[in-house]
Motif scaffolding. Structure first.
Motif, mmCIF file in Angstrom:
data_model
loop_
_atom_site.group_PDB
_atom_site.id
_atom_site.type_symbol
_atom_site.label_atom_id
_atom_site.label_comp_id
_atom_site.label_asym_id
_atom_site.label_seq_id
_atom_site.Cartn_x
_atom_site.Cartn_y
_atom_site.Cartn_z
ATOM 1 N N ASP A 3 0.828 -1.218 0.000
ATOM 2 C CA ASP A 3 0.000 0.000 0.000
ATOM 3 C C ASP A 3 0.855 1.257 0.000
ATOM 4 O OD1 ASP A 3 -2.248 -1.514 0.060
ATOM 5 O OD2 ASP A 3 -2.523 -1.390 2.247
ATOM 6 N N ARG A 4 1.924 1.206 0.819
ATOM 7 C CA ARG A 4 2.767 2.403 0.904
ATOM 8 C C ARG A 4 3.456 2.663 -0.430
ATOM 9 N NH1 ARG A 4 6.185 2.029 6.397
ATOM 10 N NH2 ARG A 4 7.007 4.005 5.598
ATOM 11 N N ALA A 5 3.923 1.611 -1.074
ATOM 12 C CA ALA A 5 4.587 1.769 -2.371
ATOM 13 C C ALA A 5 3.602 2.331 -3.400
ATOM 14 C CB ALA A 5 5.137 0.430 -2.843
ATOM 15 N N ALA A 6 2.377 1.823 -3.357
ATOM 16 C CA ALA A 6 1.373 2.277 -4.330
ATOM 17 C C ALA A 6 1.140 3.777 -4.188
ATOM 18 C CB ALA A 6 0.064 1.517 -4.120
ATOM 19 N N ARG A 7 1.095 4.238 -2.932
ATOM 20 C CA ARG A 7 0.879 5.684 -2.714
ATOM 21 C C ARG A 7 2.012 6.506 -3.319
ATOM 22 N NH1 ARG A 7 -1.471 4.409 2.036
ATOM 23 N NH2 ARG A 7 0.458 4.505 3.252
ATOM 24 N N ILE A 8 3.239 6.061 -3.043
ATOM 25 C CA ILE A 8 4.398 6.820 -3.539
ATOM 26 C C ILE A 8 4.439 6.783 -5.072
ATOM 27 C CG2 ILE A 8 6.929 6.867 -3.589
ATOM 28 C CD1 ILE A 8 6.764 5.752 -0.645
ATOM 29 N N LEU A 9 4.193 5.603 -5.639
ATOM 30 C CA LEU A 9 4.274 5.465 -7.107
ATOM 31 C C LEU A 9 3.178 6.267 -7.807
ATOM 32 C CD1 LEU A 9 5.096 1.662 -7.362
ATOM 33 C CD2 LEU A 9 6.673 3.601 -7.619
ATOM 34 N N SER A 10 2.060 6.439 -7.123
ATOM 35 C CA SER A 10 0.968 7.164 -7.777
ATOM 36 C C SER A 10 1.304 8.641 -7.916
ATOM 37 C CB SER A 10 -0.338 6.978 -7.002
ATOM 38 O OG SER A 10 -0.239 7.635 -5.775
ATOM 39 N N GLU A 11 2.322 9.082 -7.175
ATOM 40 C CA GLU A 11 2.705 10.492 -7.301
ATOM 41 C C GLU A 11 3.730 10.721 -8.406
ATOM 42 O OE1 GLU A 11 3.651 11.549 -3.288
ATOM 43 O OE2 GLU A 11 1.522 11.298 -2.762
ATOM 44 N N LEU A 12 4.253 9.637 -8.948
ATOM 45 C CA LEU A 12 5.212 9.781 -10.057
ATOM 46 C C LEU A 12 4.483 10.164 -11.333
ATOM 47 C CD1 LEU A 12 7.543 6.663 -9.725
ATOM 48 C CD2 LEU A 12 7.980 9.021 -9.018
ATOM 49 N N GLU A 13 5.225 10.706 -12.256
ATOM 50 C CA GLU A 13 4.658 10.923 -13.578
ATOM 51 C C GLU A 13 4.388 9.545 -14.195
ATOM 52 O OE1 GLU A 13 6.109 13.034 -17.578
ATOM 53 O OE2 GLU A 13 6.620 14.099 -15.716
ATOM 54 N N GLN A 14 3.222 9.329 -14.754
ATOM 55 C CA GLN A 14 2.815 8.019 -15.276
ATOM 56 C C GLN A 14 3.003 7.976 -16.792
ATOM 57 O OE1 GLN A 14 1.385 5.700 -12.932
ATOM 58 N NE2 GLN A 14 1.911 7.249 -11.395
ATOM 59 N N PRO A 15 3.400 6.883 -17.389
ATOM 60 C CA PRO A 15 3.940 5.702 -16.710
ATOM 61 C C PRO A 15 5.377 5.947 -16.253
ATOM 62 C CG PRO A 15 3.940 5.396 -19.090
ATOM 63 C CD PRO A 15 3.376 6.753 -18.833
ATOM 64 N N PHE A 16 5.875 4.999 -15.452
ATOM 65 C CA PHE A 16 7.232 5.179 -14.910
ATOM 66 C C PHE A 16 8.045 3.923 -15.199
ATOM 67 C CE2 PHE A 16 4.202 3.860 -11.687
ATOM 68 C CZ PHE A 16 4.733 2.631 -11.308
ATOM 69 N N THR A 17 9.362 4.088 -15.184
ATOM 70 C CA THR A 17 10.230 2.934 -15.430
ATOM 71 C C THR A 17 10.560 2.267 -14.102
ATOM 72 O OG1 THR A 17 12.208 4.255 -15.170
ATOM 73 C CG2 THR A 17 11.284 4.112 -17.402
#
Ligand SMILES: Nc1nc2c(ncn2[C@@H]2O[C@H](COP(=O)(O)OP(=O)(O)OP(=O)(O)O)[C@@H](O)[C@H]2O)c(=O)[nH]1
Ligand SMILES: [Mg+2]
Length: 608
Positions: free
Chosen positions: A554-568
């Motif tokens: 869950d914590r990773a999902a939160r952080i990744l959702s703030e990245l510009e999408q899509p991400f490498t």
């Protein structure tokens, strides 16, 4: 405004009475005036001394036009029951009374007309004796003459009292206007008229025309000949409509506000008519005509027993629970209208039944024993049934569907817009708990039961229901997108708990950097220990040797959702302060949980 319909035998003076009372001509057709016979519905209105308006719907008395009569009386809450002083109680007096009784209309006046031609006392006593046994009960009686004007003042006073005692319907009620006339006016297009029993219609409203559900817009409204921006029921109204041709709208259709009515194809009903042979053995034919408002449709009848029946309607009707409908056996009516003398006037009218809608969208009776179960269930329902009754039958339903039945007392949704019967919901909760335990037993190395697997096993239509169940089930937890037993290190077997606690402490500083195998060895944790800890929900296990804290997904999902999408992968590794060794299985885990989506170029994005 109040709306009152006339009723009574042919030629007993209904139209003449309205003419004398209102100064308006209720017989709209030249043919009607030529023949002195009402064929179709007529309309007239008057103003009471109080300033209030009374609108009348004049019905034909001739047996041949009884369907027009039913369309006129159907949507109206009160009647002027007309009996001629020189005619007395006649076959259509009885038939109209039976219809009024079946519809449950309880307000009205008895008007003895043509009282210049005969002493009204005989007809009064005779009529009251019949009417008293119906839903109208004891009616106030006025004797009048449309020719001399005698009694008209007293009738006006009686109408004023009747109007004052009539309830004012809720202006916020669902809108359904039964169309009783449609015509076109050059320059304005299609106009329909009808009775609005309750609720409010305003210029600009979008309504649907049943049964095709064609959307139309209200361009203009008239009530009693005057333009109005908005009108609340009870009212007679004429609507100028945009979006429909004159040819596509006719009597018996209804204009409804979207979402407020159930378009019923099958209906479960309780027969309320006291004249039926017996409660258990209703004498309904297999084919019948259903009347409600100004509408009628043929229907097939399936007797369920205990005074209950299921109808299959040829044309769907907009219905609510608790509504009265009238069932008419056209065959019996023909038989009854046969030669005068074959049947004493005033005998009760066979072939007409009143019924109350219990369920306008009942489940199919396909499985064996379904009918028997339905009878037992329906027999216990109150009149009108409440939302809880319908919900017990449906178990799980979207709130819009239940709202459209008109039932009161909708509960709070259990998830999104889902409503659940409380017994069903607690059964589902215990089955979920069992599923989670069974899964942990049979597959101890898995991180937990995937939500979608639980959804399939419980046959639920929406995964949000599983999440809501998990949240209400004491022994189940949602960790990293899977369902586990509620655990934590305290439930772990002794010896394992402290090692796992040390591991979790390491992970606090760098939550996405899985401990190296050297550290695991140091703490004495082998593959099997890690699997057991994961099963208890104390760890999130990505591979045999790669573990994180249980909330890492869950914590990773939160952080990744703030990245510009899509991400490498490498952008994810940097954002999570992770390592290749951890981030690759972590992202694969998120893919499996359907939190992330892997694109063909190996980049990922968070699923919406
Ligand atoms: N003398 C007298 N004649 C009346 C009175 N009321 C009606 N009539 C006559 O009775 C006949 C029938 O009257 P209508 O008003 O057409 O009767 P109705 O009940 O509307 O008839 P349908 O609509 O065909 O059912 C007409 O010839 C009227 O003129 C009355 O109070 N006194
Ligand atoms: Mg008439």
């Amino acid at each position: 405004m109040h709306v009152i319909a006339t009723a009574g035998h042919v030629d007993h003076g209904k139209s003449a009475l309205l003419r004398a009372l209102t100064g308006m001509e209720p017989d709209r057709w030249a043919l009607e005036r030529q023949r002195g016979l009402t064929i179709d519905l007529g309309y007239a209105w008057m103003r009471l001394p109080s300033g209030e308006s009374l609108a009348f719907v004049d019905v034909p008395g001739h047996a041949r036009f009884v369907t027009n009569m039913l369309a006129g009386v159907g949507p109206v809450p009160a009647v002027l029951f007309v009996v001629a002083a020189d005619g007395g109680w006649m076959p259509q007096s009885a038939e109209h009374l039976a219809a009024i009784d079946a519809l449950g209309i309880s307000r009205g006046l008895l008007v003895i007309t043509r009282s210049d031609l005969a002493d009204p006392r005989g007809a009064t006593a005779q009529a009251l004796a019949h009417i008293r046994r119906s839903s109208l009960g004891d009616l106030r009686t006025v004797a009048v003459s449309a020719v001399t004007g005698a009694g008209l003042q007293e009738l006006t006073n009686a109408l004023a009292e009747l109007a004052a005692a009539m309830p004012s319907p809720d202006p916020g009620a669902p809108v359904r206007i039964w169309v009783d006339r449609a015509f076109s006016i050059t320059g304005s297009g299609t106009v329909v008229t009808g009775t609005l029993p309750a609720g409010t219609v305003s210029r600009g409203d979008e309504l649907l025309i049943t049964p095709e559900m064609r959307p139309v817009r209200v361009r203009g409204i008239q009530s009693l000949g005057r333009n109005a921006a908005s009108v609340s029921g009870v009212a007679r109204i004429a609507l100028n409509l945009r979006g429909v041709d004159r040819a596509d709208v006719a009597r018996g259709m209804a204009l409804i506000r979207p979402g407020q009515w159930t378009m019923a194809r099958h209906v479960d009903l309780r027969i309320t008519d006291g004249r039926t042979a017996s409660e258990e053995n209703i004498d309904l034919p297999g084919e019948i005509t259903v009347h409600i408002g100004a509408a009628r449709t043929p229907a097939r009848v399936r007797i369920l027993g205990s005074g209950l029946a299921r109808l299959s309607l040829r044309d769907p009707l907009p219905l609510h629970v608790g509504e009265r409908v009238l069932l008419r056996d056209p065959g019996a009516a023909r038989e009854q209208a046969m030669p005068a003398g074959s049947r004493a006037p005033g005998s009760s009218w066979r072939g007409l039944f009143g019924a109350v809608v219990l369920d306008p969208n009942p489940p199919p009776l396909t499985r064996r024993g379904a009918a028997a179960r339905s009878i037992t269930e329906l027999a216990s329902w109150p009149d009108p049934p409440a939302a809880a009754d319908l919900l017990r039958r449906r178990k799980l339903v979207r709130s819009a569907e239940l709202r459209a039945t008109g039932a009161d007392g909708l509960p709070e949704p259990v998830a999104a817009d889902w409503l659940a019967d409380s017994q069903t919901w607690s059964q589902l909760a215990s089955r979920l708990a069992e599923l989670v335990t069974d899964h942990a037993r049979t597959d101890p190395l898995a991180p937990g039961l995937p939500v979608d697997a639980a959804r399939d096993a419980l046959r639920l239509p929406d995964r949000r229901l599983v999440l809501a169940l998990a949240a209400t089930t004491e022994s189940v937890a949602l960790k990293g997108g899977v369902l586990t037993g509620k655990g934590g290190t305290s439930d772990l077997p002794a010896g394992l708990a402290s090692a796992v606690a040390s591991l979790l402490a390491d992970l606090q500083a760098r939550p996405f950097d899985a401990p190296e195998s050297e550290r695991l060895r140091e703490l004495g944790l082998d593959k099997r220990d890690l699997a057991v800890a994961a099963r208890y929900g104390a760890l999130l296990r990505l591979t045999d040797q790669v573990v994180l804290a249980p909330d890492a997904g869950d914590r990773a999902a939160r952080i990744l959702s703030e990245l510009e999408q899509p991400f490498t992968t490498s952008q994810a590794r940097v954002a999570l302060a992770s390592t290749r060794r951890t981030v690759i299985p972590l992202l694969e885990h998120l893919d499996r949980q359907r939190i992330t989506q892997r694109l063909p170029d190996d980049r990922r994005r968070i699923r919406p």
